[in-house]
Design an enzyme around this catalytic site. Structure first.
Site, PDB file in Angstrom:
ATOM      1  N   CYS A  33       0.835  -1.142   0.104  1.00  0.00           N
ATOM      2  CA  CYS A  33       0.066  -0.050  -0.065  1.00  0.00           C
ATOM      3  C   CYS A  33       0.852   1.268  -0.010  1.00  0.00           C
ATOM      4  CB  CYS A  33      -0.958  -0.059   1.141  1.00  0.00           C
ATOM      5  SG  CYS A  33      -0.150  -0.025   2.758  1.00  0.00           S
ATOM      6  N   CYS A 102      -1.650  -3.765   9.451  1.00  0.00           N
ATOM      7  CA  CYS A 102      -1.557  -2.414   9.649  1.00  0.00           C
ATOM      8  C   CYS A 102      -1.114  -2.591  11.014  1.00  0.00           C
ATOM      9  CB  CYS A 102      -2.883  -1.582   9.502  1.00  0.00           C
ATOM     10  SG  CYS A 102      -3.744  -1.817   8.276  1.00  0.00           S
TER      11      CYS A 102
HETATM   12 FE1  FES Z   1      -1.678  -0.033   4.581  1.00  0.00          FE
HETATM   13 FE2  FES Z   1      -3.386  -0.152   6.641  1.00  0.00          FE
HETATM   14  S1  FES Z   1      -3.612  -0.102   4.438  1.00  0.00           S
HETATM   15  S2  FES Z   1      -0.903  -0.187   6.589  1.00  0.00           S
END
Ligand code: FES
Length: 143
Positions: A33, A102
């Site tokens: 991400c 996360c």
């Molecule tokens: Fe990337 Fe939470 S979506 S750390």
């Protein structure tokens, strides 16, 4: 979807910022991400006297860094090393399964900051137990 605790720590994150002359700094990122977390620790006599963070990331990552810095404050390095991502998620009264990774960032950030301190002191870095390898495989970020 999110607990009140997560929303609270997301909206009013504790310990945001940097520590000047931090004794240990750990920066970790999730390649999927692109979220980045940086942890700063002040350490005196083997005890974490201050912890701050800067997180460029999703709400769960911000809430996890906020909670993780709260949890490690006042702990010895040995105790802080044992603060797992599960403990962070539990303290947040749970995270949705797709957001558990996360909280892994927070655990890794703390570990990296502790080892940064240890290496600067000429000590052997501690080895990751690799308990969360399955979570690493599933580092897919869904915003
Ligand atoms: Fe990337 Fe939470 S979506 S750390």
């Amino acid at each position: 979807m999110y607990s009140d605790k997560v929303m609270d720590h997301f909206k009013n994150p504790r310990n945001v910022g940097e520590i000047d002359n931090a004794d240990g700094i750990g920066e970790v990122g999730n390649p999927v991400c692109g979220d980045i977390m940086k942890i700063f620790l002040k350490i005196e006599n083997n005890v974490i006297t201050d912890a701050k963070f800067k997180t460029f990331g999703c709400g769960a990552a911000i809430a996890s860094s906020s909670m993780a810095t709260e949890l490690v404050r006042g702990k010895t390095l040995e105790e802080a090393w044992e603060v797992s991502n599960m403990a962070v998620a539990e303290a947040l009264e749970g995270l949705p399964p797709i957001k558990m990774h996360c909280s892994v960032l927070a655990e890794e950030g703390i570990h990296k900051a502790i080892n940064d301190y240890r290496v600067k002191k000429g000590l052997e870095p501690w080895v990751e137990k690799n308990l969360h390898s399955h979570e690493h495989e599933d580092m897919t970020c869904q915003h």
